[in-house]
Design an enzyme around this catalytic site. Structure first.
Site, PDB file in Angstrom:
ATOM      1  N   LYS A  11      28.082  78.488  54.398  1.00  0.00           N
ATOM      2  CA  LYS A  11      26.833  78.000  53.822  1.00  0.00           C
ATOM      3  C   LYS A  11      25.697  77.913  54.835  1.00  0.00           C
ATOM      4  CE  LYS A  11      29.019  75.431  50.051  1.00  0.00           C
ATOM      5  NZ  LYS A  11      29.243  74.121  49.425  1.00  0.00           N
ATOM      6  N   LYS A  37      29.114  81.439  36.660  1.00  0.00           N
ATOM      7  CA  LYS A  37      27.937  80.829  36.031  1.00  0.00           C
ATOM      8  C   LYS A  37      26.647  81.235  36.728  1.00  0.00           C
ATOM      9  CE  LYS A  37      28.894  76.439  38.358  1.00  0.00           C
ATOM     10  NZ  LYS A  37      29.292  75.059  38.100  1.00  0.00           N
ATOM     11  N   LYS A  95      35.096  88.275  38.813  1.00  0.00           N
ATOM     12  CA  LYS A  95      35.357  87.038  38.076  1.00  0.00           C
ATOM     13  C   LYS A  95      34.124  86.592  37.303  1.00  0.00           C
ATOM     14  CE  LYS A  95      34.209  83.365  41.373  1.00  0.00           C
ATOM     15  NZ  LYS A  95      34.706  82.148  42.041  1.00  0.00           N
TER      16      LYS A  95
END
Length: 329
Positions: free
Chosen positions: A111, A195, A192
């Site tokens: 991140k 969202k 996959k």
């Protein structure tokens, strides 16, 4: 009795992939021991959040957990920020963690990679995650592979605290949950379902309307063969739709192949959409009955009260072991 702890960030509507892959199995944990479900909103603010959107997501996640089968009579469901002991214990554990071991966390590396500046909390949130677990004397923590390193750190911090101060904290075991079927994108069935996918046709969300579900399934990528057969390598789109219907209907894939034998993809997709709608309708009905209700507030109030009682006792033991505050007569 076993204590099982699970914490989930409130980051938007749950997808069908999230549900089938993990959340659908959560209610079964209630029968194994004391299940504690925490909506970890303090973890969510390690990155910038819109205030109103965060509040909405917190309540939505709480309602959805109950809608999918979490029973507040069997489990404790609460919001992390409503139990002050989490932040207090997180600070204590941060004081015994080293910068080096926090910098080695894979998620921090991922991140922060390539960014000029990141929040200090992105580095230090693993001790808060450890506090979430250790405050409840959790024996088992079901996590995915991506969180194994954090649970290992939690174990290390608990053992370090016990050795340095007093034998206060329970050392939790990692449980890799029995993984449900892996659901793929409806538009790119080798990837996959996500969202964050910019293609809205690729992802089914648990709150999609029947019309939206029918439209998305109808436009799902298949192939030109016209035969309903499970073959992940050669027919990933068809295999993905078979997996979805099997997971939600409980019908074996082999039986679904027989069901659609001799039928075209139009009938097949209509059947898959119907299975999704049939499974999600009671979940959605329960969700919408809760989302703006006093019942949901009562459940969260009761959960916070129970969590505060347990967490405060553990925190007090930690503080006493370290010599914090005054000694009570």
């Amino acid at each position: 009795m076993l204590t099982i702890f699970s914490g989930v960030q409130p980051t938007g509507t749950i997808t069908l992939g999230n549900y089938i892959g993990a959340i659908k199995q959560f209610p079964a944990l209630q029968d194994e021991g004391q299940a504690i479900y925490c909506i970890v909103d303090q973890h969510a603010i390690t990155v910038p959040q819109d205030r109103l959107e965060l509040r909405k997501n917190i309540r939505s996640l709480a309602a959805m957990y109950i809608a999918v089968g979490i029973d507040p009579k069997k489990s404790i469901l609460f919001i992390q920020s409503e139990v002050p002991a989490h932040a207090q214990a997180g600070w204590i554990l941060q004081c015994i963690a080293s910068i080096g071991e926090l910098e080695r966390m894979t998620q921090f590396k991922d991140k922060s990679n390539g960014k000029e500046s990141v929040s200090a909390s992105l580095l230090t949130y693993p001790p808060l995650m450890a506090a979430d677990i250790l405050l409840y004397n959790a024996n088992l923590v079901p996590v995915g592979d991506d969180q194994k390193q954090h649970i290992e750190l939690t174990r290390d911090l608990a053992e370090r605290f016990n050795k340095r101060y007093n034998d206060v904290l329970t050392i939790p075991d990692i449980r890799l949950p029995k993984e449900g079927a892996r659901i793929k994108s409806l538009q790119e069935p080798t990837k996959k379902m996500s969202k964050s996918d910019p293609n809205t046709k690729a992802t089914i969300r648990l709150l999609d309307t029947p019309k939206e579900i029918e439209k998305k399934v109808k436009s799902a990528v298949t192939d030109s063969e016209g035969i309903v057969k499970y073959d992940v390598e050669n027919k990933p789109g068809v295999s993905n739709l078979l997996t979805i219907e099997s997971a939600l209907s409980g019908v074996a894939i082999a039986d679904l192949e027989k069901k659609y034998e001799g039928k075209g993809y139009g009938d097949f997709k209509a059947g898959v959409a119907a299975a999704i709608i049939q499974h999600l309708t009671p979940i959605q009905e329960r969700y919408y009955s809760l989302i703006d209700s006093q019942e949901l507030d009562d459940i969260l109030d009761e959960g916070a009260a129970k969590a505060n009682t347990i967490a405060s006792k553990t925190l007090k033991k930690m503080e006493n072991a370290m010599g914090l505050g005054r000694k009570r007569r």
